[in-house]
Every structure is written in structure tokens, then in C-alpha cells.
Write a protein that holds these residues in place. Structure first.
Motif, PDB file in Angstrom:
ATOM      1  N   PHE A  12       0.854  -1.179   0.000  1.00 18.05           N
ATOM      2  CA  PHE A  12       0.000   0.000   0.000  1.00 18.05           C
ATOM      3  C   PHE A  12       0.891   1.230   0.000  1.00 18.05           C
ATOM      4  O   PHE A  12       2.068   1.173   0.320  1.00 18.05           O
ATOM      5  CB  PHE A  12      -0.966  -0.004   1.189  1.00 18.05           C
ATOM      6  CG  PHE A  12      -0.302   0.223   2.515  1.00 18.05           C
ATOM      7  CD1 PHE A  12      -0.266   1.486   3.082  1.00 18.05           C
ATOM      8  CD2 PHE A  12       0.281  -0.827   3.213  1.00 18.05           C
ATOM      9  CE1 PHE A  12       0.328   1.700   4.319  1.00 18.05           C
ATOM     10  CE2 PHE A  12       0.879  -0.627   4.440  1.00 18.05           C
ATOM     11  CZ  PHE A  12       0.904   0.644   4.994  1.00 18.05           C
ATOM     12  N   PHE A  15      -1.011   5.720   4.641  1.00 15.28           N
ATOM     13  CA  PHE A  15      -1.933   5.686   5.763  1.00 15.28           C
ATOM     14  C   PHE A  15      -2.841   6.915   5.615  1.00 15.28           C
ATOM     15  O   PHE A  15      -2.476   7.876   4.924  1.00 15.28           O
ATOM     16  CB  PHE A  15      -1.190   5.793   7.099  1.00 15.28           C
ATOM     17  CG  PHE A  15      -0.480   4.537   7.524  1.00 15.28           C
ATOM     18  CD1 PHE A  15      -1.203   3.408   7.876  1.00 15.28           C
ATOM     19  CD2 PHE A  15       0.907   4.497   7.612  1.00 15.28           C
ATOM     20  CE1 PHE A  15      -0.542   2.249   8.298  1.00 15.28           C
ATOM     21  CE2 PHE A  15       1.563   3.355   8.028  1.00 15.28           C
ATOM     22  CZ  PHE A  15       0.830   2.224   8.364  1.00 15.28           C
ATOM     23  N   TYR A  97       3.813   5.544   4.038  1.00 14.60           N
ATOM     24  CA  TYR A  97       4.297   4.608   5.071  1.00 14.60           C
ATOM     25  C   TYR A  97       5.632   5.090   5.644  1.00 14.60           C
ATOM     26  O   TYR A  97       5.824   5.131   6.864  1.00 14.60           O
ATOM     27  CB  TYR A  97       4.452   3.221   4.434  1.00 14.60           C
ATOM     28  CG  TYR A  97       5.102   2.188   5.322  1.00 14.60           C
ATOM     29  CD1 TYR A  97       4.382   1.545   6.325  1.00 14.60           C
ATOM     30  CD2 TYR A  97       6.443   1.833   5.139  1.00 14.60           C
ATOM     31  CE1 TYR A  97       4.978   0.579   7.135  1.00 14.60           C
ATOM     32  CE2 TYR A  97       7.042   0.873   5.938  1.00 14.60           C
ATOM     33  CZ  TYR A  97       6.312   0.246   6.939  1.00 14.60           C
ATOM     34  OH  TYR A  97       6.902  -0.695   7.738  1.00 14.60           O
ATOM     35  N   PHE A 171       0.021  -4.704   7.616  1.00 16.10           N
ATOM     36  CA  PHE A 171      -1.186  -3.881   7.619  1.00 16.10           C
ATOM     37  C   PHE A 171      -2.057  -4.355   6.456  1.00 16.10           C
ATOM     38  O   PHE A 171      -1.674  -4.217   5.300  1.00 16.10           O
ATOM     39  CB  PHE A 171      -0.817  -2.398   7.479  1.00 16.10           C
ATOM     40  CG  PHE A 171       0.045  -1.910   8.605  1.00 16.10           C
ATOM     41  CD1 PHE A 171       1.429  -1.975   8.525  1.00 16.10           C
ATOM     42  CD2 PHE A 171      -0.520  -1.404   9.767  1.00 16.10           C
ATOM     43  CE1 PHE A 171       2.230  -1.557   9.569  1.00 16.10           C
ATOM     44  CE2 PHE A 171       0.271  -0.981  10.823  1.00 16.10           C
ATOM     45  CZ  PHE A 171       1.655  -1.059  10.725  1.00 16.10           C
ATOM     46  N   ASN A 174      -7.123  -2.109   6.923  1.00 15.52           N
ATOM     47  CA  ASN A 174      -7.373  -0.845   7.624  1.00 15.52           C
ATOM     48  C   ASN A 174      -6.097  -0.012   7.699  1.00 15.52           C
ATOM     49  O   ASN A 174      -5.161  -0.360   8.414  1.00 15.52           O
ATOM     50  CB  ASN A 174      -7.906  -1.136   9.033  1.00 15.52           C
ATOM     51  CG  ASN A 174      -8.237   0.146   9.788  1.00 15.52           C
ATOM     52  OD1 ASN A 174      -8.314   1.219   9.193  1.00 15.52           O
ATOM     53  ND2 ASN A 174      -8.442   0.032  11.089  1.00 15.52           N
ATOM     54  N   HIS A 175      -6.081   1.099   6.961  1.00 16.12           N
ATOM     55  CA  HIS A 175      -4.925   1.990   6.957  1.00 16.12           C
ATOM     56  C   HIS A 175      -5.277   3.352   7.545  1.00 16.12           C
ATOM     57  O   HIS A 175      -4.554   4.322   7.363  1.00 16.12           O
ATOM     58  CB  HIS A 175      -4.385   2.166   5.531  1.00 16.12           C
ATOM     59  CG  HIS A 175      -4.021   0.875   4.874  1.00 16.12           C
ATOM     60  ND1 HIS A 175      -4.099   0.687   3.510  1.00 16.12           N
ATOM     61  CD2 HIS A 175      -3.603  -0.310   5.392  1.00 16.12           C
ATOM     62  CE1 HIS A 175      -3.739  -0.552   3.221  1.00 16.12           C
ATOM     63  NE2 HIS A 175      -3.437  -1.172   4.350  1.00 16.12           N
ATOM     64  N   CYS A 182       1.142  10.256  13.348  1.00 18.55           N
ATOM     65  CA  CYS A 182       1.410   8.822  13.439  1.00 18.55           C
ATOM     66  C   CYS A 182       1.927   8.472  14.826  1.00 18.55           C
ATOM     67  O   CYS A 182       3.141   8.435  15.066  1.00 18.55           O
ATOM     68  CB  CYS A 182       2.419   8.414  12.366  1.00 18.55           C
ATOM     69  SG  CYS A 182       1.744   8.483  10.700  1.00 18.55           S
ATOM     70  N   SER A 191      -2.754  -2.646  12.998  1.00 19.26           N
ATOM     71  CA  SER A 191      -1.976  -3.742  12.405  1.00 19.26           C
ATOM     72  C   SER A 191      -2.751  -5.049  12.494  1.00 19.26           C
ATOM     73  O   SER A 191      -3.478  -5.302  13.459  1.00 19.26           O
ATOM     74  CB  SER A 191      -0.642  -3.885  13.136  1.00 19.26           C
ATOM     75  OG  SER A 191       0.033  -5.039  12.693  1.00 19.26           O
TER      76      SER A 191
END
Length: 315
Positions: A12, A15, A97, A171, A174-175, A182, A191
Motif C-alpha cells: 500500500f 496511511f 508509510y 497492515f 485498515n490503513h 502517526c 496492524s
């Protein structure tokens, strides 16, 4: 950048940081509020640093630690607030990320550093009041530099350890991080890996790095109060305690709001309440520190007055 996340190899890009509110009409006031607090924090702490650097009378251990604290306070707010302001302006709540891990690392690093510097300042006050005749010999430039260096190294290693453990997490779907930055605890929540080891490390390190400095501060002030009570004159007692008043206020604010963050995460299921508690801890506290030190400290006031006079006369 599309990082490979270990475990299930989920790929991905970002977030999503939810922030304080998703309601459009609240974005403007939020932007104004946090921009104002950020500018006040940066300007206030910069003025303290400039005042200390420009006045040779303030080149003492106490103000050496204070200037370091001011630098760290600027770094704490600069780690979280600018990203949030950009997100509100662009209406883009995504954070990569890598950027998320970097923000998490820096925030933990600077908060731990704040904690250790407050402890060093408590030790400085303890030596000044309980051992005044040996103050110059004990609080040498070498010891002051060593205390700051150890604070930096331990804070760095603590943040690095947590960050390395987070890189081992997966992950899945769900991000979404229900926070304005963060935060480690919020990252662990989303996670899909087994986070038992991460939580064990978090509680262990928070306990050790939280309780040891706090114990040191409480011990210092127990000895300080004992020494002050032995001073015969009321004026002498007031003068001795006035040198500790600002630091004691900052310590109370730091640990009080920090305790509020941990209690809100344990007792409240509302992510909004936890986010507000974190804002008090990570944004409001660094903003109030310059006010506490300037309002309660004659030396800083005089240095700022001289700085202002020098600046106006040179124009």
C-alpha cells in the motif's frame, strides 16, 4: 513509494490520518488555531534561545539546559503540526508509510528527550540549592554536555527500537489512523499482525523511561524542599524556591498532560478524546513553556529587554 510490508506482503502507498474532524466547516477554525499555536511556540522558544545566547550572564548550566529544552520543544511541534496544517489546506489526509514511520520516530525521540532534559534541570536545581558551595565544581561544562549527550543517545535508541519493531508488522485492509499524527499506539491498533511483543516493549520502555526520570525529579525536589525549610529567613526561602518555580511548573504540565494521554487511551474508547489529550501534551505544553519561563524568571525578562533594546537601536 509503495513499501513491502513484512508478514503477508500487503502493498500500500499511504496511511490516512483522520485528524480532529472531517466536517468541512470545522477545518478553517482548526487551521487557524493550530497555525497560531505553532507560530507562538516557535517564536516564543526562539526568543528564549536568542536571549540566552546573547546574554553572557545566562551562560550557566540552568540556562544551557533551558536552551536545549526550547530547541526540543520547537522540534516536537514541527514533527506533527505542519503536516496536519498541510492536510487541512490540501484536503489530503494521506501520509506515506515511510513518512509515517519517520514522524513516529521523531515524535518519540523528541518527547523522550524533553523528559530527560527536565530531569537534568531538576538535578541542576538540586545541586544549586543543596550544595551551593560545590555547584561550580559539580555542574561543570563537561558534566552538562555529558547529560545532554546521554539524553540524546538514550532517546535515539528508544525510538529506533520501537521503529524497528513496527517495520515487522503487517497492515491488511485498515490503513486509517484515528489521530492527527502517526502515534505508535494508534499504528499498533490497525496492524493485522500479532502486536503482543510491540505492546510489551511499549509498556516496559514507557514505564522505565517514564518512572526513572520522574523518580529522579521527585527525589531532587524532596531534597530541595528539605534544604529550603532549613533556611531561617522567609526572604531566603522565597529566593531559593523562586529559582525552581518555573521548572516545577513545566514538569507538572509535562507529566500532568502525559498522564492524561495514557489515562484517556485506557479509560476512553473515544478516539477524539485521545486525540485532544495528545494535542494538549504535544502542542499546548511546548507552547506554554516559554510563557512560564518568561513570566516567572527575571533573568530571562531582563535578557529579552536587552535584546529588544539592542535590536531597536541597531535599526
Amino acid at each position: 513509494v509503495s513499501p513491502m510490508i513484512p508478514g503477508n506482503r500487503t502493498q500500500f502507498t499511504d496511511f490516512i490520518l483522520l485528524g480532529f474532524s472531517e466536517k468541512p466547516y470545522q477545518q478553517g477554525p482548526l487551521f487557524g488555531l493550530f497555525l497560531g499555536m505553532y507560530l507562538v511556540t516557535v517564536v516564543g522558544n526562539l526568543l528564549i534561545i536568542l536571549a540566552i545566547v546573547s546574554d553572557s550572564h545566562l551562560h550557566t548550566p540552568m540556562y544551557f539546559f533551558l536552551s536545549n529544552l526550547s530547541i526540543v520543544d520547537i522540534c516536537v511541534v514541527s514533527t506533527t503540526v505542519p503536516k496536519m496544517l498541510v492536510s487541512i489546506l490540501t484536503e489530503n489526509k494521506a501520509i506515506s508509510y515511510t513518512a509515517c514511520l519517520a514522524q513516529m520516530f521523531l515524535f518519540m525521540f523528541f518527547i523522550a528527550l524533553d523528559n530527560f532534559l527536565l530531569t537534568s534541570m531538576a538535578y541542576d536545581r538540586f545541586v544549586a540549592i543543596c550544595h551551593p558551595l560545590r555547584y561550580g565544581a559539580i555542574m561543570s561544562p563537561r558534566l552538562c554536555g555529558l547529560l545532554v549527550l546521554v539524553s540524546w543517545v538514550v532517546s535515539f535508541l528508544n525510538s529506533l527500537l520501537h521503529s524497528l519493531f513496527v517495520t515487522c508488522l503487517s497492515f491488511c485492509t485498515n490503513h486509517v489512523i484515528e489521530h492527527f499524527f502517526c502515534d505508535l499506539a494508534e499504528i499498533l491498533k490497525i496492524s493485522c499482525s500479532d502486536t503482543l511483543l510491540n505492546y510489551a516493549l511499549l509498556y516496559l520502555v514507557t514505564g522505565v523511561l517514564g518512572m526513572l526520570p520522574l523518580t529522579g525529579i521527585l527525589f531532587s525536589y524532596t531534597q530541595i524542599c528539605s534544604s529550603i525549610l532549613k533556611i531561617p529567613s522567609a526572604q531566603g526561602k522565597y529566593k531559593a524556591f523562586s529559582t525552581c518555580g518555573s521548572h516545577l511548573s513545566v514538569v507538572s504540565l509535562f507529566y500532568g498532560t502525559g498522564l492524561g494521554v495514557h489515562l484517556s487511551s485506557f479509560t476512553s474508547h473515544s478516539s477524539w478524546k485521545s486525540t485532544v489529550a495528545s494535542a494538549m501534551y504535544s502542542v499546548v505544553t511546548p507552547m506554554l513553556n516559554p510563557f512560564i519561563y518568561t513570566l516567572r524568571n527575571k533573568d530571562i525578562k531582563n535578557a529579552l529587554r536587552k535584546l529588544s533594546t539592542r535590536t531597536s537601536s541597531s535599526q
